[in-house]
Scaffold this active site. Structure first.
Site, PDB file in Angstrom:
ATOM      1  N   GLU A   1      33.877  64.880  90.827  1.00 19.24           N
ATOM      2  CA  GLU A   1      35.218  64.102  90.045  1.00 19.24           C
ATOM      3  C   GLU A   1      34.746  64.274  88.172  1.00 19.24           C
ATOM      4  O   GLU A   1      33.635  64.474  88.174  1.00 19.24           O
ATOM      5  CB  GLU A   1      34.733  62.543  89.772  1.00 19.24           C
ATOM      6  CG  GLU A   1      35.227  61.901  90.908  1.00 19.24           C
ATOM      7  CD  GLU A   1      34.544  61.201  91.487  1.00 19.24           C
ATOM      8  OE1 GLU A   1      33.255  60.226  90.814  1.00 19.24           O
ATOM      9  OE2 GLU A   1      33.713  60.483  92.718  1.00 19.24           O
TER      10      GLU A   1
ATOM     11  N   ASP B   1      29.953  52.955  80.056  1.00 15.24           N
ATOM     12  CA  ASP B   1      28.699  54.347  80.528  1.00 15.24           C
ATOM     13  C   ASP B   1      27.993  54.333  79.591  1.00 15.24           C
ATOM     14  O   ASP B   1      27.842  53.630  78.461  1.00 15.24           O
ATOM     15  CB  ASP B   1      29.802  55.786  79.864  1.00 15.24           C
ATOM     16  CG  ASP B   1      30.584  56.789  81.164  1.00 15.24           C
ATOM     17  OD1 ASP B   1      30.390  56.417  82.386  1.00 15.24           O
ATOM     18  OD2 ASP B   1      32.580  56.865  80.272  1.00 15.24           O
TER      19      ASP B   1
END
Lengths: 391, 255
Positions: free
Chosen positions: B46, B57
Site C-alpha cells: 500500500e 494517522d
C-alpha cells in the site's frame, strides 16, 4: 432554492460527511439523534433556561446612534459580547453539552484557536461536572496564555497540538484523532459550523437563537421583523450562521459576510477562503478550502486568531457559490481601524474578529432608512495584547 | 484488481502487506522500496499519498507524510515515478490516501493514471460509502481498480455485510478503535476478529493498524488472511542509510 441544509447533509454541493470508518458510528449516532433530541420539549426547556439565566439572554439589540450618524443608516448591534464568557460561542456549547448528556457521554473534547470556544466548552463542562480536554495548537498556546489559564481554572485539561503548523487546523486534527481513539464515551464539541454533517447544521441551529431574537427585537424597534442587511464576520462561520439563519430564505435581507484578508488578498498572508479557495475536503466536509494545486492545505493568516482557518463552513461556501451572500474582504489594518473606531464612538471594544464586520460599513452604499444589524460576536478584552501595540 | 484476486488465490494464509508513504524517506526512494519489499517476499504493497492533514494517522505516519511533502512529493510526481512500475514490481500495489489530493487531481484522471501505471486498488478512508456507490463505483471498476473498505470493532455486522457486498478486493479490518500506530499490539480485540471471522463473507480480510512485530503478525494471520503493517515499517526506515538492508532486517523480524 433553499439555503439551508438538505436531507443528505449538503448545502448545494458543499457539506456531507467525509469521515473514515472509525468515526462512522459516532457521527451516525449524532446524525440520527440530533434533531429528535434538540426538538424535544424537555431539552428545549433546559436549553432556554440556561440561555436565559446562565448565559444572560436575550442579548440586547442596541441602536448605535453615533455609528448610525457616521455611516448614514440605522445601525443596530446584536450584543453577543455581553453573553457569559464574552462571545456567541457559549450558545453552541450549552446546546451540545445537553445533547452529550442525553447521549450518555462522559468525556468532552474540543478544539480551539484563540481559546474562546475552548473557554466556552470548559465552562459548560464545569457547569455539568464533565471531564473536558481541549486541543489547542502549540503556537496558539504561546500567544493566548490568558485563555489557557482560564480553561485550566475551569478544570479543563489543555493539550498542545504539536503536529503540522500547530494552530487551529492542527488542534482540530488532534481532536478528531482523540475521537477516533475514544469512540464510545466521548462527545466532540466542534466550535464552528464546520466538520461532518450534522455538525454544521447542529451548530447553526444552536446559534440561530441570535437571529430569532433579532426578529422580535427589530419588531419592537422598527415595526418589522427583518433588517435590510446583516453583517457578520466569518472564519468557520458560526456567529454568521446564527445571525443569518432565520433570514436565509428572506431575499429582502442582504447577508454580508466579512472574511479576513490578512495582509491583503494577494499577499500570500490571508485567510480569505472564498477568494483564494477551491472546493476540497478538510475535517470531513466538502467546502471551499485554501490549498495548493496538489491538494495540500495552505496555512491561513489573519491578525485575528479566531478567523485563522483555511476553510469555511459549507453553509457559507454555498451562500458564496450561489450569490446569496455578499462576501467582503477586510485586511488586518482595516479591522484594527474599525476596532478603534467602534471603541471611541460607542464605548464598546469589540473582538478583533468582530471588528472585521464593522470594517465592512465603509464599503457599503447605505441609505438613511436602511436597517443594518451587525453581529457583535465577542468582546475585545482578549485582544488587548495585540491591540496595545497600536494604541 | 486482478493481481489482488490472484494474490489471495495463490496464498490462502499469511499474506503480508506493507504500507509506505510515497517519497519517504527520500523523494526518489519510492520504486527502490517497492522492489526491496517484493525481493523480501512481501505479498502486497500500500503506497501512501502524502497529505497535509492526515486525521486518521498517528504521529509516525503524520511525520512521514510531512517529510514526503517537504521532499516535494505530489500525486502528479508519484505517477511519474510509477511510470515503469510494472517493469520492476509484479505484486499488487494499492494507493492509499485522503480524498482531497485525489479530488484536486480529478477522479477520472486519477483512475486513468492508476490504470496506466498498473495500480490494482484504492484505499480512500474518507470517501463516504454513499458517494462511492452513487458516483465512483463504475469509474473505479472500469479502470480495473479494487476499492478497499475499512471495518472497525464498532462497525455493525449489518454494515460489514453491506461493505462485503460492495467490495471487490479485500476488507481492511482495523485492529482496534484507534489512529495508526497508536496502541501496543492487537491482543485486546480477539473477540471482534472472531466475530468477523464467523461471518460468511465473500471477501478475504486483512488486519491492519498496530501490528508491529512477529507476535502481532501471527495473531492477525490467525484471524484473517494476513496483516498490513505501516507505522512500524516507516519507523524502521527512519534515518536509514541503506534501504535494502533496512527492509531486509525488518521483514526478518516479522516472519
Amino acid at each position: 432554492m433553499s439555503y439551508n441544509v438538505d436531507k443528505k447533509g449538503y448545502y448545494g454541493q458543499f457539506g456531507g460527511a467525509y469521515i473514515p470508518e472509525m468515526l462512522y458510528p459516532n457521527v451516525e449516532e449524532l446524525r440520527k439523534s440530533y434533531l429528535e433530541i434538540s426538538e424535544d420539549s424537555e431539552f428545549k426547556k433546559e436549553f432556554d433556561y440556561l440561555l436565559k439565566h446562565y448565559v444572560g439572554r436575550p442579548s440586547p439589540l442596541y441602536f448605535a446612534k453615533r455609528l448610525s450618524e457616521k455611516y448614514g443608516a440605522k445601525i443596530y448591534l446584536k450584543r453577543e459580547d455581553l453573553n457569559h464568557t464574552g462571545a456567541h460561542k457559549i450558545n453552541n456549547t450549552i446546546g451540545q453539552i445537553l445533547l452529550a448528556q442525553r447521549l450518555g457521554k462522559k468525556r468532552i473534547i474540543a478544539e480551539t484557536g484563540a481559546g474562546q470556544h475552548g473557554v466556552a466548552t470548559a465552562t459548560v463542562c464545569a457547569l455539568m461536572g464533565m471531564e473536558c480536554i481541549v486541543y489547542m495548537g502549540a503556537v496558539d498556546i504561546e500567544r493566548q496564555q490568558p485563555n489557557v489559564k482560564r480553561m485550566q481554572m475551569l478544570g479543563a485539561k489543555v493539550v498542545a497540538a504539536e503536529s503540522g503548523s500547530k494552530t487551529l487546523k492542527d488542534a482540530t486534527n488532534e481532536a478528531i484523532r482523540d475521537w477516533i481513539n475514544n469512540p464510545t464515551d466521548t462527545h466532540y464539541i466542534i466550535g464552528s459550523v464546520v466538520g461532518p454533517h450534522p455538525y454544521p447544521d447542529m451548530v447553526a441551529r444552536f446559534q440561530s437563537v441570535i437571529s430569532e431574537e433579532i426578529k422580535w427585537q427589530l419588531m419592537e424597534h422598527e415595526g418589522r421583523d427583518y433588517p435590510d442587511k446583516v453583517i457578520a464576520c466569518v472564519g468557520g462561520g458560526s456567529n454568521a450562521a446564527g445571525a443569518f439563519y432565520h433570514f436565509l430564505d428572506n431575499e429582502n435581507v442582504e447577508l454580508i459576510a466579512a472574511e479576513p484578508a490578512g495582509l491583503g488578498i494577494n499577499s500570500g498572508k490571508t485567510a480569505a477562503t472564498t477568494k483564494k479557495g477551491k472546493p476540497g475536503v478538510l475535517h470531513a466536509a466538502k467546502t471551499l478550502l485554501m490549498q495548493t494545486e496538489d491538494g495540500q492545505v495552505v496555512e491561513p493568516y489573519s491578525i485575528s486568531a479566531g478567523l485563522d482557518y483555511p476553510g469555511i463552513g459549507p453553509m457559507h461556501a454555498h451562500l458564496f457559490d450561489s450569490g446569496r451572500g455578499n462576501f467582503e474582504y477586510v485586511t488586518d489594518e482595516d479591522a484594527l481601524k474599525a476596532c478603534f473606531e467602534v471603541s471611541k464612538l460607542e464605548g464598546i471594544i469589540p473582538a478583533l474578529e468582530t471588528a472585521h464586520a464593522f470594517a465592512v460599513l465603509k464599503n457599503l452604499e447605505l441609505k438613511k432608512e436602511d436597517v443594518v444589524v451587525i453581529n457583535l460576536s465577542g468582546r475585545g478584552d482578549k485582544d488587548l495584547g495585540t491591540l496595545m501595540k497600536y494604541i | 484488481m486482478e493481481r489482488i484476486k490472484k494474490a489471495f488465490e495463490e496464498k490462502s494464509e499469511g499474506i503480508l502487506s506493507i504500507f509506505i508513504t510515497a517519497g519517504y524517506p527520500n523523494l526518489n526512494d519510492t520504486i527502490e522500496v517497492l522492489k526491496e519489499l517484493e525481493a523480501n517476499g512481501v505479498d502486497m504493497i500500500e503506497l501512501g499519498i502524502p497529505f497535509s492533514d492526515p486525521m486518521a494517522d498517528g504521529p509516525i505516519i503524520q511525520k512521514a507524510s510531512e517529510v514526503a511533502i517537504d521532499n516535494g512529493m505530489t500525486l502528479k510526481l508519484l505517477f511519474e515515478q510509477l511510470k515503469d512500475l510494472r517493469q520492476h514490481v509484479s505484486i499488487p500495489v494499492l494507493l492509499m490516501g485522503y480524498l482531497n489530493p485525489v479530488m484536486q487531481y480529478g477522479y477520472e484522471e486519477f483512475c486513468q493514471s492508476c490504470q496506466e501505471v498498473g495500480i490494482d486498488g484504492i484505499i480512500l478512508p474518507d470517501l463516504p460509502l454513499y458517494e462511492y456507490e452513487e458516483e465512483y463505483k463504475e469509474l473505479f471498476e472500469s479502470h480495473g481498480l479494487a476499492n478497499v473498505f475499512l471495518v472497525t470493532p464498532e462497525t455493525s455486522s449489518e454494515r460489514i455485510q453491506k461493505l462485503d457486498g460492495l467490495s471487490n478486493g479485500f476488507l481492511y479490518l482495523v485492529s482496534s478503535s484507534s489512529t495508526t500506530g497508536k496502541k501496543d499490539g492487537i491482543d485486546g480485540t480477539a473477540e471482534y476478529f472472531q466475530r468477523v471471522q464467523n461471518m460468511t463473507l465473500k471477501s478475504p480480510t486483512l488486519i491492519g493498524f498496530n501490528i508491529k512485530d512477529s507476535k502481532s503478525y501471527q495473531v492477525a494471520c490467525k484471524y484473517s488472511k494476513g496483516a498490513i503493517i505501516g507505522s512500524a515499517f516507516i519507523k524502521a526506515l527512519n534515518g536509514s542509510e541503506n534501504i535494502k538492508e533496512s527492509v531486509n532486517n525488518f521483514i526478518k523480524i516479522i516472519r
